[in-house]
Scaffold this motif. Structure first.
Motif, PDB file in Angstrom:
ATOM      1  N   LYS A 250      10.927  11.110  18.656  1.00  0.00           N
ATOM      2  CA  LYS A 250      10.805  10.833  17.173  1.00  0.00           C
ATOM      3  C   LYS A 250      12.078  11.655  16.788  1.00  0.00           C
ATOM      4  O   LYS A 250      12.651  12.346  17.165  1.00  0.00           O
ATOM      5  N   VAL A 251      12.925  10.641  16.022  1.00  0.00           N
ATOM      6  CA  VAL A 251      14.363  10.831  15.568  1.00  0.00           C
ATOM      7  C   VAL A 251      14.118  11.712  14.207  1.00  0.00           C
ATOM      8  O   VAL A 251      13.399  11.229  13.366  1.00  0.00           O
ATOM      9  N   LEU A 252      14.627  12.713  14.245  1.00  0.00           N
ATOM     10  CA  LEU A 252      14.661  13.755  12.885  1.00  0.00           C
ATOM     11  C   LEU A 252      16.059  13.833  12.234  1.00  0.00           C
ATOM     12  O   LEU A 252      17.042  13.586  12.882  1.00  0.00           O
ATOM     13  N   GLY A 253      16.128  13.966  11.097  1.00  0.00           N
ATOM     14  CA  GLY A 253      17.243  14.026  10.188  1.00  0.00           C
ATOM     15  C   GLY A 253      18.101  15.332  10.235  1.00  0.00           C
ATOM     16  O   GLY A 253      18.861  15.346   9.262  1.00  0.00           O
ATOM     17  N   ASN A 254      18.065  16.001  11.245  1.00  0.00           N
ATOM     18  CA  ASN A 254      18.980  17.289  11.141  1.00  0.00           C
ATOM     19  C   ASN A 254      20.304  17.295  11.735  1.00  0.00           C
ATOM     20  O   ASN A 254      20.572  16.383  12.574  1.00  0.00           O
TER      21      ASN A 254
ATOM     22  N   ALA B 267      24.874   5.442   6.821  1.00  0.00           N
ATOM     23  CA  ALA B 267      25.978   5.296   7.913  1.00  0.00           C
ATOM     24  C   ALA B 267      26.138   4.067   8.287  1.00  0.00           C
ATOM     25  O   ALA B 267      27.083   3.718   8.829  1.00  0.00           O
ATOM     26  N   GLY B 268      25.351   2.796   7.531  1.00  0.00           N
ATOM     27  CA  GLY B 268      25.524   1.762   8.065  1.00  0.00           C
ATOM     28  C   GLY B 268      24.770   1.241   9.581  1.00  0.00           C
ATOM     29  O   GLY B 268      25.000   0.075   9.932  1.00  0.00           O
ATOM     30  N   GLY B 269      23.801   2.034   9.829  1.00  0.00           N
ATOM     31  CA  GLY B 269      22.927   1.485  10.985  1.00  0.00           C
ATOM     32  C   GLY B 269      21.730   1.134  10.570  1.00  0.00           C
ATOM     33  O   GLY B 269      21.341   0.784   9.368  1.00  0.00           O
ATOM     34  N   LYS B 270      20.923   0.879  11.763  1.00  0.00           N
ATOM     35  CA  LYS B 270      19.404   0.436  11.574  1.00  0.00           C
ATOM     36  C   LYS B 270      18.727   1.430  12.270  1.00  0.00           C
ATOM     37  O   LYS B 270      18.914   1.880  13.522  1.00  0.00           O
ATOM     38  N   ALA B 271      17.384   1.725  11.951  1.00  0.00           N
ATOM     39  CA  ALA B 271      16.393   2.278  12.630  1.00  0.00           C
ATOM     40  C   ALA B 271      15.299   1.424  13.101  1.00  0.00           C
ATOM     41  O   ALA B 271      14.559   0.645  12.179  1.00  0.00           O
ATOM     42  N   ILE B 272      14.915   1.108  14.126  1.00  0.00           N
ATOM     43  CA  ILE B 272      13.926   0.251  14.741  1.00  0.00           C
ATOM     44  C   ILE B 272      12.712   0.875  15.162  1.00  0.00           C
ATOM     45  O   ILE B 272      13.291   1.850  16.463  1.00  0.00           O
ATOM     46  N   VAL B 273      11.559   0.894  14.823  1.00  0.00           N
ATOM     47  CA  VAL B 273      10.364   1.553  15.247  1.00  0.00           C
ATOM     48  C   VAL B 273       9.845   0.709  16.420  1.00  0.00           C
ATOM     49  O   VAL B 273       9.429  -0.510  16.359  1.00  0.00           O
TER      50      VAL B 273
ATOM     51  N   THR C 110      22.563   1.396  15.725  1.00  0.00           N
ATOM     52  CA  THR C 110      21.285   0.727  15.886  1.00  0.00           C
ATOM     53  C   THR C 110      20.333   1.622  16.964  1.00  0.00           C
ATOM     54  O   THR C 110      20.614   1.674  18.012  1.00  0.00           O
ATOM     55  N   VAL C 111      19.373   2.340  16.214  1.00  0.00           N
ATOM     56  CA  VAL C 111      18.516   3.296  16.927  1.00  0.00           C
ATOM     57  C   VAL C 111      17.290   2.798  17.170  1.00  0.00           C
ATOM     58  O   VAL C 111      16.649   2.137  16.148  1.00  0.00           O
ATOM     59  N   THR C 112      16.763   2.745  18.357  1.00  0.00           N
ATOM     60  CA  THR C 112      15.287   2.484  18.725  1.00  0.00           C
ATOM     61  C   THR C 112      14.647   3.529  19.079  1.00  0.00           C
ATOM     62  O   THR C 112      15.050   4.219  20.058  1.00  0.00           O
ATOM     63  N   ALA C 113      13.568   3.713  18.607  1.00  0.00           N
ATOM     64  CA  ALA C 113      12.582   4.990  19.110  1.00  0.00           C
ATOM     65  C   ALA C 113      11.168   4.786  18.468  1.00  0.00           C
ATOM     66  O   ALA C 113      10.793   3.727  17.925  1.00  0.00           O
ATOM     67  N   ASP C 114      10.273   5.686  18.899  1.00  0.00           N
ATOM     68  CA  ASP C 114       8.766   5.418  18.759  1.00  0.00           C
ATOM     69  C   ASP C 114       8.580   5.889  17.339  1.00  0.00           C
ATOM     70  O   ASP C 114       7.647   5.412  16.960  1.00  0.00           O
ATOM     71  N   ALA C 115       9.308   6.812  16.841  1.00  0.00           N
ATOM     72  CA  ALA C 115       9.210   7.012  15.157  1.00  0.00           C
ATOM     73  C   ALA C 115      10.393   7.645  14.747  1.00  0.00           C
ATOM     74  O   ALA C 115      11.243   8.038  15.505  1.00  0.00           O
TER      75      ALA C 115
ATOM     76  N   THR D 179      -7.243  13.526  19.689  1.00  0.00           N
ATOM     77  CA  THR D 179      -6.250  12.511  19.794  1.00  0.00           C
ATOM     78  C   THR D 179      -4.769  12.550  19.341  1.00  0.00           C
ATOM     79  O   THR D 179      -4.138  11.768  18.394  1.00  0.00           O
ATOM     80  N   ARG D 180      -4.436  13.923  19.259  1.00  0.00           N
ATOM     81  CA  ARG D 180      -3.055  14.127  18.879  1.00  0.00           C
ATOM     82  C   ARG D 180      -2.205  13.439  19.652  1.00  0.00           C
ATOM     83  O   ARG D 180      -1.974  13.206  20.849  1.00  0.00           O
ATOM     84  N   VAL D 181      -1.073  13.084  18.869  1.00  0.00           N
ATOM     85  CA  VAL D 181       0.196  12.267  19.431  1.00  0.00           C
ATOM     86  C   VAL D 181       1.557  13.160  19.342  1.00  0.00           C
ATOM     87  O   VAL D 181       1.694  13.742  18.426  1.00  0.00           O
ATOM     88  N   GLU D 182       1.826  13.660  20.719  1.00  0.00           N
ATOM     89  CA  GLU D 182       2.847  14.498  20.567  1.00  0.00           C
ATOM     90  C   GLU D 182       4.311  13.882  20.725  1.00  0.00           C
ATOM     91  O   GLU D 182       4.689  13.149  21.809  1.00  0.00           O
ATOM     92  N   TYR D 183       5.342  14.256  19.989  1.00  0.00           N
ATOM     93  CA  TYR D 183       6.553  13.596  20.233  1.00  0.00           C
ATOM     94  C   TYR D 183       7.610  14.613  20.544  1.00  0.00           C
ATOM     95  O   TYR D 183       7.351  15.886  20.421  1.00  0.00           O
ATOM     96  N   THR D 184       8.944  14.202  21.478  1.00  0.00           N
ATOM     97  CA  THR D 184       9.899  14.956  21.598  1.00  0.00           C
ATOM     98  C   THR D 184      10.981  14.692  20.453  1.00  0.00           C
ATOM     99  O   THR D 184      10.942  13.502  20.013  1.00  0.00           O
ATOM    100  N   ALA D 185      11.459  15.856  19.828  1.00  0.00           N
ATOM    101  CA  ALA D 185      11.956  15.638  18.598  1.00  0.00           C
ATOM    102  C   ALA D 185      13.727  15.316  19.135  1.00  0.00           C
ATOM    103  O   ALA D 185      14.357  15.951  20.113  1.00  0.00           O
ATOM    104  N   VAL D 186      14.291  14.358  18.576  1.00  0.00           N
ATOM    105  CA  VAL D 186      15.795  14.072  18.710  1.00  0.00           C
ATOM    106  C   VAL D 186      16.239  14.175  17.386  1.00  0.00           C
ATOM    107  O   VAL D 186      15.972  13.159  16.534  1.00  0.00           O
TER     108      VAL D 186
END
Length: 149
Positions: free
Chosen positions: A112-116, A141-147, A124-129, A70-77
């Protein structure tokens, strides 16, 4: 020249060896099958991986580890890639469509958005995780993260 007159070049064809046609053929007796055993019999079919009774390699090699079904695999951005994407397309709202159109993820992949990296634009970023560091950098930075979901 007609199609019915075409023939292979001289010496290009050979008569097939007539196996199992008696001692005069030079292949009589066992008919090229060797002596005894399952492969010498008519109707022989082997199982895939069968090694003649020896323990097959699939069973000899040690197995270890755990594969989670049941592993959920994400692409990192990374947030630095989002900053560059925002500058390139000139938008402050970045959704999954923009990320996938830019080639940062495949059409059916979860993102999935990572903090690198660093981010300065209020996006305003919309992503799965999101990772916690990505959320803190985007909000700093004054933005929003929407899951999604």
């Amino acid at each position: 020249m007609k199609l019915s007159e075409l023939k292979p070049a001289k010496g290009a064809t050979h008569n097939s060896k007539r196996i199992g046609r008696g001692q005069g053929s030079g292949k009589g007796g066992t008919a090229t099958r060797g002596t005894k055993g399952a492969q010498a019999r008519a109707g022989y079919e082997h199982k895939i991986g069968f090694e003649g009774g020896q323990m097959p390699i699939q069973r000899r090699v040690p197995k270890f580890g755990f594969k989670n079904p049941t592993r959920v695999e994400y692409t990192a951005v990374n947030v630095s890639a989002l900053q560059a994407l925002s500058e390139r397309i000139g938008k402050t709202e970045i959704g999954l469509d923009e990320i996938k159109l830019a080639g940062l993820a495949g059409p059916k992949e979860l993102v999935k958005v990572l903090g690198n990296g660093e981010i300065s634009a209020a996006l305003t970023v919309t992503a799965d995780a999101f990772s916690s560091s990505a959320v803190s950098k985007i909000e700093a930075a004054g933005g929003k993260a929407i899951v999604i979901g």
